[in-house]
Design a protein around this motif. Structure first.
Motif, PDB file in Angstrom:
ATOM      1  N   ASP A 174      36.190  45.056  44.430  1.00 42.79           N
ATOM      2  CA  ASP A 174      35.617  45.043  43.367  1.00 42.79           C
ATOM      3  C   ASP A 174      36.676  46.135  42.333  1.00 42.79           C
ATOM      4  O   ASP A 174      36.520  47.300  42.964  1.00 42.79           O
ATOM      5  CB  ASP A 174      34.067  45.419  43.233  1.00 42.79           C
ATOM      6  CG  ASP A 174      33.347  44.352  43.831  1.00 42.79           C
ATOM      7  OD1 ASP A 174      33.620  43.073  43.782  1.00 42.79           O
ATOM      8  OD2 ASP A 174      32.244  44.590  44.230  1.00 42.79           O
ATOM      9  N   ALA A 175      36.818  45.727  41.157  1.00 40.72           N
ATOM     10  CA  ALA A 175      37.732  46.693  40.244  1.00 40.72           C
ATOM     11  C   ALA A 175      38.754  47.444  40.875  1.00 40.72           C
ATOM     12  O   ALA A 175      38.593  48.629  41.090  1.00 40.72           O
ATOM     13  CB  ALA A 175      36.686  47.555  39.355  1.00 40.72           C
TER      14      ALA A 175
ATOM     15  N   ASP B 251      38.848  42.816  37.572  1.00 44.99           N
ATOM     16  CA  ASP B 251      37.336  42.850  37.879  1.00 44.99           C
ATOM     17  C   ASP B 251      37.156  42.700  39.503  1.00 44.99           C
ATOM     18  O   ASP B 251      36.263  43.169  40.169  1.00 44.99           O
ATOM     19  CB  ASP B 251      36.454  42.038  37.139  1.00 44.99           C
ATOM     20  CG  ASP B 251      36.349  42.164  35.760  1.00 44.99           C
ATOM     21  OD1 ASP B 251      36.610  43.296  35.211  1.00 44.99           O
ATOM     22  OD2 ASP B 251      36.110  41.138  35.010  1.00 44.99           O
TER      23      ASP B 251
ATOM     24  N   ASN C 251      30.600  43.542  32.788  1.00 45.02           N
ATOM     25  CA  ASN C 251      31.771  43.568  32.088  1.00 45.02           C
ATOM     26  C   ASN C 251      32.198  43.002  31.001  1.00 45.02           C
ATOM     27  O   ASN C 251      33.281  43.149  30.517  1.00 45.02           O
ATOM     28  CB  ASN C 251      32.756  42.687  33.362  1.00 45.02           C
ATOM     29  CG  ASN C 251      32.976  43.293  34.649  1.00 45.02           C
ATOM     30  OD1 ASN C 251      32.976  44.605  34.847  1.00 45.02           O
ATOM     31  ND2 ASN C 251      32.569  42.547  35.692  1.00 45.02           N
TER      32      ASN C 251
END
Length: 244
Positions: A21-22, A124, A174
């Protein structure tokens, strides 16, 4: 809106891989920690403070990577077990990414169906592409009950009352503006049938705002397995039932 069909070429995936993630965040966190530790070895002034900061940053990176690679998967397995799905539900996962929640839900739907929507941002989630999600579903043996669509959470391409369950894992935050985040929550409720369940995991301030916006739901912290570096970036679960 476009649907990504299962007959398109898929990557060769032997088991599901859900990415990070990210990904830029832990990369920067780890680099900052390493830089502090290196600086502590060279500069006498402030050596202890730099070493402490570097160690803390590297520890936070490790916690983050544990959460994104293992912890959140264990939490969602537990939460989907807690949901006690009958097995014939129609389920929608908002911001499905590479399918961590989507596929885990599909395992519990032998006669149901799981649909994921995403805009496929690599910022993301690393390697975030629809063909990877479908390949993960195939590797998990659930490709017959999974579909993915390219679609915006704030304008879902589904009729009212299409789903029994709507899930979302750390995706709604987001969306840049509060108004559009609320619109995504409203859309989730719109496509739920009366009595259907909304199960959303997001950072605590966001989850609380969603609950306030819809005027209902229970909030529950998901614990250290869902910390993105520490308790200050812990995740909360919102569970709400659409009124009949």
């Amino acid at each position: 809106m476009s649907k990504n069909r299962k007959d398109s070429p898929l990557p060769d995936v032997r088991w599901p891989r859900y990415g990070v993630d990210a990904p830029a965040f832990p990369a920067l966190l780890g680099a900052a920690g390493a830089a502090c530790c290196l600086a502590a070895g060279r500069w006498r002034p402030g050596r202890k403070a730099l070493a402490t900061a570097g160690t803390a940053l590297i520890a936070q990176t490790g916690i983050y990577l544990h959460t994104t690679l293992r912890g959140k998967l264990r939490v969602w397995r537990q939460e989907l077990d807690r949901a006690a799905l009958k097995g014939d539900e129609q389920l929608l996962d908002l911001g499905c990414g590479r399918g961590a929640v989507l596929i885990e839900a599909a395992r519990r739907l032998p006669t149901g169906h799981a649909v994921g929507v995403d805009l496929w941002s690599g910022k993301d989630q690393s390697g975030n592409r629809p063909e990877v999600t479908l390949a993960n579903a195939a590797a998990a043996g659930v490709s017959d009950r999974v579909d993915v669509h390219t679609a915006d959470m704030t304008a879902l391409p589904f009729a009212d009352g299409s789903f029994d369950v709507v899930t979302s894992a750390l995706a709604i935050h987001n969306i840049p503006s509060p108004e559009d985040r609320y619109r995504a929550v409203d859309e989730a409720l719109r496509v739920l049938r009366p009595g259907g369940r909304l199960i959303v995991a997001d950072f605590w301030p966001m989850a609380r705002q969603y609950a306030d916006h819809i005027g209902q739901g229970t909030l529950r912290g998901l614990g250290p397995e869902y910390w993105y570096g520490g308790p200050w970036l812990g995740v909360t679960l919102l569970h709400a039932v659409k009124e009949r």
